[in-house]
Write a protein that holds these residues in place. Structure first.
Motif, short mmCIF file in Angstrom:
data_model
loop_
_atom_site.label_atom_id
_atom_site.label_comp_id
_atom_site.label_asym_id
_atom_site.label_seq_id
_atom_site.Cartn_x
_atom_site.Cartn_y
_atom_site.Cartn_z
N ARG A 1 20.35 7.78 -1.54
CA ARG A 1 21.69 7.57 -0.95
C ARG A 1 21.79 8.28 0.40
O ARG A 1 22.32 7.72 1.37
CB ARG A 1 22.77 8.09 -1.91
N LEU A 2 21.25 9.48 0.47
CA LEU A 2 21.27 10.24 1.72
C LEU A 2 20.50 9.48 2.81
O LEU A 2 20.97 9.36 3.95
CB LEU A 2 20.64 11.62 1.49
N ALA A 3 19.34 8.96 2.45
CA ALA A 3 18.55 8.21 3.43
C ALA A 3 19.32 6.98 3.92
O ALA A 3 19.36 6.70 5.11
CB ALA A 3 17.21 7.78 2.80
N ALA A 4 19.96 6.26 2.99
CA ALA A 4 20.71 5.06 3.38
C ALA A 4 21.87 5.42 4.31
O ALA A 4 22.13 4.72 5.29
CB ALA A 4 21.23 4.34 2.13
N LEU B 1 0.83 -1.20 0.00
CA LEU B 1 0.00 0.00 0.00
C LEU B 1 0.87 1.26 0.00
O LEU B 1 0.45 2.31 -0.47
CB LEU B 1 -0.85 -0.03 1.28
N ASP B 2 2.08 1.13 0.51
CA ASP B 2 2.94 2.31 0.68
C ASP B 2 4.02 2.45 -0.39
O ASP B 2 4.69 3.48 -0.45
CB ASP B 2 3.63 2.24 2.05
N ALA C 1 14.17 -1.28 0.17
CA ALA C 1 13.21 -0.33 -0.40
C ALA C 1 13.58 -0.07 -1.85
O ALA C 1 14.68 0.37 -2.15
CB ALA C 1 13.24 0.98 0.38
N SER C 2 12.64 -0.33 -2.79
CA SER C 2 12.90 -0.08 -4.22
C SER C 2 12.76 1.41 -4.50
O SER C 2 11.81 2.02 -4.04
CB SER C 2 11.87 -0.76 -5.12
N LEU D 1 8.66 7.80 4.00
CA LEU D 1 8.34 6.68 4.89
C LEU D 1 9.57 5.81 5.17
O LEU D 1 9.64 5.13 6.20
CB LEU D 1 7.20 5.85 4.28
N VAL D 2 10.55 5.82 4.26
CA VAL D 2 11.77 5.02 4.52
C VAL D 2 12.39 5.42 5.85
O VAL D 2 12.97 4.59 6.54
CB VAL D 2 12.87 5.12 3.43
#
Ligand SMILES: [Zn+2]
Ligand SMILES: [Zn+2]
Length: 201
Positions: free
Chosen positions: A147-150, A71-72, A106-107, A120-121
């Motif tokens: 990349r920043l999120a990872a 859903l997300d 996460a794709s 949401l990640v």
């Protein structure tokens, strides 16, 4: 060391027309790809067929995964060999994949269309195993945000082409420090963060 394209679709995904034999012969000719993970949307039959054909006549390793529709947004699951319920909340799909012994990435989280987790990640940082930061179909901005999120979440980074057509196969890949012989090797390397994204051109 192994170079694997972690995200490839076949005609068993409604949005792709890639024939399995064409895919495998194209890949056999590519010098910069040792193997692929077939991650069709919500089905695994294409991956099973490709793995069988690859063993019979092609010089390429084929592993199977799945890109699950939640859903997300989309999630890549590695290390499970069955389909999963579609349309759950991402958190519930992640729990389900972990329960079955797989890992979840996460794709294309910041692709600006339906199918991406977006911010949401950041809420799922504790449960995700990795983030796809080099998806060949993503914009530069989307890749930079991923990349920043990872980095901020200290998650394993992977790359995959997300190929829906033959010309895109192998455009983004992941380099593993060890030789990858099975999907278990991939799962293990993602858990231990022993891989990194690689963009070939
Ligand atoms: Zn997707
Ligand atoms: Zn995809």
């Amino acid at each position: 060391m192994s170079i694997i394209d972690m995200h490839v679709h076949t005609k068993y995904s409604a949005c792709s027309h890639i024939e399995i034999h064409e895919l495998l012969s194209t890949l056999s000719a590519l010098l910069n790809v040792d193997g692929i993970v077939i991650t069709d949307h919500d089905v695994i039959n294409g991956a099973r067929i490709a793995q069988k054909y690859a063993k019979e006549k092609y010089d390429i390793k084929v592993f199977f995964g799945i890109e699950v529709t939640t859903l997300d947004g989309h999630l890549l699951a590695y290390g499970i060999d069955e389909t999963l319920p579609v349309g759950l909340r991402a958190i519930d799909t992640i729990k389900e994949i972990h329960k079955k012994g797989g890992v979840v990435v996460a794709s294309h989280p910041f692709r600006n269309v339906y199918g991406s987790l977006g911010d949401l990640v950041y809420n799922l940082g504790d449960v995700l195993d990795g983030i796809e930061v080099a998806n060949a179909m993503d914009s530069k901005k989307a890749k930079a945000k991923a990349r920043l999120a990872a980095q901020q979440l200290d998650l394993t980074m992977i790359g995959g082409s997300d190929a829906h057509s033959l010309k895109c196969v192998g455009r983004s890949t992941t380099i593993f420090e060890t030789t990858i012989e099975s999907i278990d090797d991939i799962v293990d390397a993602i858990r231990k963060n022993q891989c990194r994204p690689y963009v070939s051109f």
